[in-house]
Design an enzyme around this catalytic site. Sequence first.
Site, mmCIF file in Angstrom:
data_model
loop_
_atom_site.group_PDB
_atom_site.id
_atom_site.type_symbol
_atom_site.label_atom_id
_atom_site.label_comp_id
_atom_site.label_asym_id
_atom_site.label_seq_id
_atom_site.Cartn_x
_atom_site.Cartn_y
_atom_site.Cartn_z
ATOM 1 N N GLU A 178 145.171 38.780 45.639
ATOM 2 C CA GLU A 178 143.889 39.255 46.178
ATOM 3 C C GLU A 178 143.182 39.943 45.027
ATOM 4 O O GLU A 178 143.511 41.072 44.662
ATOM 5 C CB GLU A 178 144.120 40.204 47.361
ATOM 6 C CG GLU A 178 142.871 40.422 48.209
ATOM 7 C CD GLU A 178 142.155 41.716 47.884
ATOM 8 O OE1 GLU A 178 141.328 41.696 46.932
ATOM 9 O OE2 GLU A 178 142.411 42.722 48.549
ATOM 10 N N CYS A 231 137.660 46.270 47.264
ATOM 11 C CA CYS A 231 137.468 44.897 46.778
ATOM 12 C C CYS A 231 136.466 44.140 47.633
ATOM 13 O O CYS A 231 135.608 43.418 47.119
ATOM 14 C CB CYS A 231 138.806 44.158 46.763
ATOM 15 S SG CYS A 231 140.002 44.817 45.590
#
Length: 470
Positions: A244, A278
């Site tokens: 990720e 993020c």
Amino acid sequence: METYDALLLASTTPEPGRTRTILDPATGEEVGEAPVHGVEDLERAVEAATAAQPAWAALGHEARSAALLRAADAVDRSAEDLARLLSREQGKPLNGPNARFEVGACSGWLRATAATPLEPETVVDDGQTHAELHYRPIGVVGAIGPWNWPMMIAIWQIAPALRMGNAVVVKPSEHTPLSVLALVRVLNQELPEGLLTAVCGGPEVGARMAGHPAIGKIMFTGSTATGKAIMKTSADTVKRLTLELGGNDAGIVLPDADPKAIAGDLFWGAFINTGQTCAALKRLYVHDDIYEAVCEELTAVAATMPMGVGLDEANVLGPLQNKQQFDIVARLVQSAKDSGARVLLGGNPEPDQPGYFYPTTLVADIDNDNPLVAEEQFGPALPIIRYSTVDEAVAKANGLDAGLGASVWSSNPAEARKVAARIQAGTVWINSHGGVHPMVPFGGVKQSGYGLEFGVEGLKSLGVPQVING
């Protein structure tokens, strides 16, 4: 229940020459001394994990899930002290979607992971062939986490790995090791010895994890550059990966949206964890018809949000976690100011203020190729870009290599879903941004990584598929 002092003490080591002082990013005050582990410590952790894993796997899903539920109870018992340690080390405030929220999410994800069913799947049963798909444990999983949500993302890695019968070795960020060490200590109150270990090392430890022959999978959340390095290092052992990586999430506000109604959700989509997320909203595209109204309403909301030391109960925004990130945000905002963009709010940090505080910043009338738009800022600065047609907005949203999340904002959900389908991102939210759910798969596309976390798909990614045919 472990007290704050006990958790902090247990997260340090007295070994001379093998500690590093951790400072509060809001005040500059010392939080504690973190251990500095080396490759030899990793080897011992992997050896212990390898020894503990077979008996854990043999327990089966039901017993492992029961242990995760007990671990969640342990987190709940120490929740306030974990939150206070997290607030001091990471900088995020106790209140709002911050430290207490993060610790609560740790407990919630453990419980959801324990409750998620994963049954063998019959893929063919036609009278001649009977084929079933099962998922077996991988063995030892290496979990490498970031500094922005250090506890929560650690649980996102740890919980499904344990549920699927694996042992786990965790490498926390060098910026936030104490929080993860404390969390692991709490979890280990309910887990077999050696099954879960945290190793607080530098890049050499991460590289060894990625190439270690006894580690069957790496789960990594962090930068795209580090993700690429892990891919290269892991190649010789054909290691399974869930990556990720960085995001630069776009939001598109359609001309029929209500600026006042969406302003609060736009703010938190962009500024949750002071923008250090993020999948936060990092570039906002707004139609000409409502551009000024959105700028006005968003500025009004942002101006009311108190920023300061995390242990002050009034604050909901905190500092940047480290000076490197502060400098990145300052550089990108300066690039916008130098270009003639219009600063609606913020943009001028106080030079003599202790801590890495950058004020909540909104920038309008900015070109799409400005560095503040094209690069991931990972902080409290949001560029707002005009567009004239939906085709133009979609093209700009898709114009970068990142593809973690995105959002579409509209009073017409059906129309918003049509636009969402055209966006290249792992998740596209409608009239919100960044929310995650333990049963909804999450992952990126393009250079934001690959692999899915959460829910059934997340469990499958922590197992080895095996077909039994016959």
